[in-house]
Design an enzyme around this catalytic site. Structure first.
Site, mmCIF file in Angstrom:
data_model
loop_
_atom_site.group_PDB
_atom_site.id
_atom_site.type_symbol
_atom_site.label_atom_id
_atom_site.label_comp_id
_atom_site.label_asym_id
_atom_site.label_seq_id
_atom_site.Cartn_x
_atom_site.Cartn_y
_atom_site.Cartn_z
ATOM 1 N N HIS A 117 0.909 -1.110 -0.078
ATOM 2 C CA HIS A 117 -0.050 -0.206 -0.106
ATOM 3 C C HIS A 117 0.791 1.184 -0.146
ATOM 4 O O HIS A 117 1.197 1.817 1.006
ATOM 5 C CB HIS A 117 -1.005 -0.125 1.218
ATOM 6 C CG HIS A 117 -1.727 -1.326 1.246
ATOM 7 N ND1 HIS A 117 -1.396 -2.432 1.683
ATOM 8 C CD2 HIS A 117 -2.921 -1.078 0.971
ATOM 9 C CE1 HIS A 117 -2.531 -3.434 1.820
ATOM 10 N NE2 HIS A 117 -3.341 -2.577 1.503
ATOM 11 N N HIS A 145 -4.023 3.282 -3.442
ATOM 12 C CA HIS A 145 -4.430 2.859 -1.990
ATOM 13 C C HIS A 145 -3.480 1.273 -1.784
ATOM 14 O O HIS A 145 -2.571 1.336 -0.946
ATOM 15 C CB HIS A 145 -5.790 2.339 -1.752
ATOM 16 C CG HIS A 145 -5.848 1.932 -0.615
ATOM 17 N ND1 HIS A 145 -5.858 2.469 0.661
ATOM 18 C CD2 HIS A 145 -6.129 0.452 -0.120
ATOM 19 C CE1 HIS A 145 -6.372 1.740 1.700
ATOM 20 N NE2 HIS A 145 -6.283 0.530 1.163
ATOM 21 N N GLU A 197 -17.389 -3.894 24.930
ATOM 22 C CA GLU A 197 -16.574 -4.945 24.957
ATOM 23 C C GLU A 197 -15.336 -4.813 24.076
ATOM 24 O O GLU A 197 -14.277 -5.219 24.637
ATOM 25 C CB GLU A 197 -17.397 -6.343 24.721
ATOM 26 C CG GLU A 197 -18.382 -6.550 25.671
ATOM 27 C CD GLU A 197 -19.686 -5.785 25.305
ATOM 28 O OE1 GLU A 197 -19.694 -5.116 24.191
ATOM 29 O OE2 GLU A 197 -20.788 -5.772 25.878
ATOM 30 N N HIS A 250 -28.151 -14.984 25.243
ATOM 31 C CA HIS A 250 -27.009 -14.873 26.327
ATOM 32 C C HIS A 250 -26.452 -16.284 26.590
ATOM 33 O O HIS A 250 -25.561 -16.034 27.342
ATOM 34 C CB HIS A 250 -27.833 -14.176 27.572
ATOM 35 C CG HIS A 250 -28.002 -12.790 27.507
ATOM 36 N ND1 HIS A 250 -28.692 -12.340 26.221
ATOM 37 C CD2 HIS A 250 -27.606 -11.561 28.101
ATOM 38 C CE1 HIS A 250 -29.011 -10.968 26.349
ATOM 39 N NE2 HIS A 250 -27.994 -10.621 27.391
#
Lengths: 654, 654
Positions: free
Chosen positions: A20, A251, A398, A460
């Site tokens: 890149h 890129h 999280e 859950h």
């Protein structure tokens, strides 16, 4: 000087025929000003503890970092490494890999991770400064981030947290080039990034990323702002490439020989590949020595410091001499007191012994503190401006928690653990993977580890998570059966310094099964015979966590029916599979092998073989009281015993 | 009327001794105004295609939804269901579960998912309106979201995308109660949420969430704003509970009998549990019939519409009659032309056949369009205000892409697929899990599926992802070996209407191995004998994807050495393991079984047994050209043949 970075990036990508070039060419000016004027570092010691941290979150622009390390004179990043960019065995991997060179602070490439690592590093700096004082710990964290980093969800979590905690020494240099892989960022994004970061409480500024005076001014602004700061640097991707600059074509692929040649011409760079003229090389080398005086002054302060020994100990990642004493005492007490505790409660008890003994242990939870039981009194709580605490309210974040824990561990001086429900390990998975890849000591306290959590239901209830975590190389997944194994698992997770560990813990209470104290840490074997059969083994029940108690009860039924049955507790597959094969075979026994785990069976065949039985889950869970769920899904002592009897040709109703 | 919601939530949580009363009590006013004045629905037909979608992203407040469905007179949500809240076998699971009741639009609970589902639903509405016209498709999407939803990273991705696409018919009602599980949200968050959403291009407004006039005004504002709209509703969690209102104590646990009693008294609710006075019940029932006239008018329009048959077809999820024709022709052509294509290229070829045949197929990529090869000309591109296209630039937002694809599938009328690299399936995992749990037809095009991607290195090389995806129940993981299997895998992924599928595809070219055309879809068997042994089998090489060609080459070596060797291609473990055991055993053969996959071995023992060999990865990858990596990690035909010969007691150097 910036053109040296550009030329090396062009050359290396061309040589590799892969890479890149656009980002290093676009951000060369910003990087040059940062590294020559603001970044505190000394190339002579890239691990100087009080250096500024530089995180290339946009890891695909790795050649920018390699060129900077090379030009500033870092040993081990000679021109040969640049020539071998992206080649097997080189230090110059496609994306920066922690451990390949000491100047690489973290592994980046999966977008957003570096930014969140940096938040962790900035947190670590504050916590260590609170403990050891500014004379030993006073450095900044600088990040180069791309559009992609800021589109990723983790950037929201990390930036929001940084704003909340007022991490004033964190600066993000946003490569605002308006180009992503698919084309203009306008194809998919219309964010007002400055306004967004301002909403998190950050200072923000927009500059021309090719104007050195503006860049220098912005770095000063960041230093003075008193808040985490985002500098949006308007840049041209592939700056200098005559036809590809400013487009996605620059890129992710080499410019090609002609465009590369033309780019160098446009930059006025008239040198052969991998060649930097002496004058420019000297200026860069000088920049590499800029921090030498600061470092020597720091070393003198350090040598005089009464905290030196302790500082060196935590930086080296050595645990205190007596760190196990309290834990061992608790383990011994459990064997005699035989409490019925959820293993999450047992984990809190273990932490109560560990936290006072290991001052570098820092905890937290993603807004489930009271459920994960990660907090203990000895730790105090971190809050904005108060860095004396050791427990962090990560919020419902999280992913950022896990990635910031990587940053804390990478920074050095602290050992992080953090809690959420096991099912939400999915939200952290990209960061858990990087902890394993980077061999960082991070501990995940993952409670509510099965249908045993009951009423919250299938969303859950993890069923596939133990298997999917066990699939990650270099991650230890502990699922302790009782309070003794929980203490042992904590000891192993903290003792290992070469990778992360999961503690999968129950919500529901389980009995103490290890009722005879053993000084040896049996969990270290990964799997061991908890109860031997009364005679020549006909069946071996192999279980983990809360299901070991079910195995013990099933053994009672089977022994009463005349089936000699052993119980093997298997708290850690990874450690078990490290034992030699003969030992494994002896533990697992020659009779019928039965695996019991309230989860999918994937991976169990390794110990059961094709002729074994597995009692567990085959699909998602359900909502209801947990005892009913265990019966509903057929994970009970009676079901286990019945299945064994049937397999052995006996009628279970006898 | 709002107090009826509160009372039922209190009663159900008390009866279950488990649940979250605080959110339903806090948001009861907002929900009442929404459902009685703005939400377009008719309780007589909860699946009316042109209904407004209501998404309770804060799924822990499930009793709010259940109470609304009950009070508005939805069949199947009688009081008995509320009494059985959180009990095994009830429709009233701890968190709303799609499929339990037709009024539940999506499964929520894992935070942030519902919000991103809603973005997908709003996208589906726009795309279907573009195709079928406003007379058939013209509805809004309403979301109730919590602090936790907005802290999650996925909320950033989803909201940024919604702003970019100007989803004006999407409204988020933010339950701004300032309380999360750990306590005040101020413990972990200082965001200016309105400013944040404004930065995404949303309209925003702050109101008192207990003032019905303000709520009604805000709903009108949202409808008129012309942009996606966030209404921050300041509420008191547990509104009405005398001591617990406004605190975390009201969040996730029953109030307890005394507090429950006191709360009802404070609300002036003087009725026994699960009792709603006739007058209030009648008012709610009336609200449930509000949309009847609209629905009948819509039905009349529908009956007159020339697009009726097609609209019904796509809503029912039936594929067009001739959808396979082009794909089959391509498959047949491949067998004779035998191109050497990367399977990602073969996937694009398959899509070129499928896209014109299946107008409801909508694609996209998370900023890797040119790498994933998800776009084909027949699809056009979606952009703000242009909904005629069928390919979405999701941006670097894997998680929102996956969750929005769930929303698109749940909405009905469209079949979504989306691409990223296999390694970044980790970023999407919570949403993939929910697709599997909700049994939604979503296809993940996951390219760059091994070390075969080469130079990008270990951060981008999946090694554990095949295993960890195979662990998810009800997810089919296809790893096709060549262009034929790729076409077959696409056919299977689209034909199944009861769950999601992964296509794991190579970056690097692979030869065509299925050189004899079979009308039968052999991939549907999951695993099959690609090449039989020349005699009584001594070894069976079992491989997936790019490693099947390695197995074929290894077989040549082994057969030349006199070892009768078969090759089994195993493109889908899940389908293979559905075959009866005798068939499985016949395919796998009685000789030495050898698994070959450039990934970790977890899960392979199921077919290899304890005596099999596995050739693959045992840790993370490395950066370098892919052919060198395969040699470095010992995954070559020579290495396979050598290992087999050694195991069979032969000297490989002979």
């Amino acid at each position: 000087m910036a053109d040296a970075l550009r030329a090396l990036a062009i050359d290396a990508v061309e040589a590799a025929k892969s890479g890149h070039p656009g980002m290093p060419m676009g951000m060369a000016d910003v990087a040059t000003v940062l590294w020559t004027r603001a970044l505190k570092f000394d190339a002579a010691d890239p691990r100087w503890p009080d250096r500024d941290r530089f995180v290339l979150s946009a890891g695909h622009g790795s050649m920018l970092l390699y060129a900077l390390l090379h030009l500033t004179g870092h040993a081990g990043m000679e021109m040969e490494e640049l020539r071998n960019f992206r080649q097997l065995g080189s230090r110059t991997a496609g994306h920066p890999e922690f451990g390949e060179h000491p100047g690489i602070e973290t592994t980046t490439g999966p977008l957003g991770q570096g930014l969140a690592n940096a938040v962790g590093m900035a947190i670590a700096e504050r916590m260590l400064a609170a403990r050891f004082g500014r004379s030993l710990v006073d450095h900044r964290t600088w990040v180069i981030a791309s559009d992609g980093d800021l589109m990723e969800g983790i950037s929201h979590e990390a930036a929001s947290l940084a704003g909340h905690l007022r991490l004033a020494k964190l600066t993000v240099l946003f490569d605002d080039n308006g180009i992503s892989i698919d084309g203009s960022t306008g194809l998919s994004c219309s964010d007002d990034v400055l306004k967004r970061f301002a909403s998190y409480g950050w200072a923000t500024k927009r500059i021309d990323g090719h104007d050195h005076a503006e860049i220098a001014g912005a770095l000063g602004y960041a230093i003075r702002s008193g808040r985490p700061t985002l500098i949006a640097c308007r840049t041209v991707i592939g700056f200098g490439a005559p036809t590809k600059a400013g487009s996605a074509a620059a890129h992710g692929a080499p410019l090609g020989p002609e465009e590369a040649q033309a780019a160098k011409r446009a930059l006025g760079w008239d040198y052969p590949p991998f060649t930097v003229p002496a004058e420019i090389a000297a200026a860069w080398a000088e920049a590499g020595r800029r921090g030498a005086r600061d470092r020597l002054a720091w070393l003198r302060r350090m040598q005089r410091s009464p905290l030196r020994a302790e500082f060196e100990r935590v930086l080296q990642g050595r645990l205190p001499d007596e760190w196990r004493a309290g834990l061992d005492a608790w383990k011994q007490a459990v064997a005699s007191e035989r409490p019925k505790l959820a293993t999450r409660q047992a984990s809190q008890k273990a932490l109560e012994a560990l936290a006072p003994a290991i001052p570098e242990l820092v905890g937290g939870s993603a807004d489930l503190t009271g459920s994960n039981l990660t907090h203990v009194k000895a730790m105090g709580t971190v809050s904005p401006g108060n860095w004396g605490g050791r427990h962090i309210h990560w919020g419902v974040r999280e992913h950022a928690m896990a990635a910031a824990m990587n940053g804390i561990a990478l920074h050095g001086g602290l050992i992080p653990y953090g809690g959420t429900f096991l099912v939400f390990s999915d939200y952290m998975r990209p960061a858990i993977r990087l902890a394993a890849l980077m061999r960082q000591r991070v501990v995940y306290v993952l409670t509510h580890d099965s249908i045993g959590l009951g009423e919250d239901g299938p969303t859950h209830q993890p069923v596939e998570h133990l298997a999917s975590l066990r699939a990650i190389p270099n991650l230890y997944v502990f699922r302790p059966a009782d309070a003794v194994e929980t203490a042992e698992a904590w000891a192993l997770a903290l003792a290992r310094s070469d990778g992360p560990s999961v503690l999968a813990l129950t919500r529901q209470p389980v009995p103490t099964l290890r009722t005879t104290h053993t000084p040896e840490n049996l969990t270290a074997r990964g799997g061991y015979v908890l109860l031997e059969a009364s005679g020549q083994r006909q069946a071996t029940l192999i279980a983990t966590g809360s299901e070991v108690a079910i195995a013990v009860a099933a053994r009672e039924i089977l022994e009463a029916a005349g089936i000699a049955t052993a119980v093997v507790s298997m708290p850690c597959f990874e450690l078990f599979l490290r034992q030699d094969e003969a030992t494994q075979a002896m533990i697992l026994g020659g009779g019928l092998r039965v695996g019991i785990e309230a989860a999918v069976s994937l991976g169990w065949d390794r110990v059961l073989g094709l002729s074994g039985l597995f009692i567990g889950m085959s699909g998602f869970g359900a909502s209801g009281p947990y005892e009913k769920l265990y019966r509903h899904f057929g994970i009970t002592a009676e079901a286990v015993a019945g299945a064994v009897l049937r397999r052995l040709g006996r009628d279970p109703s006898e």
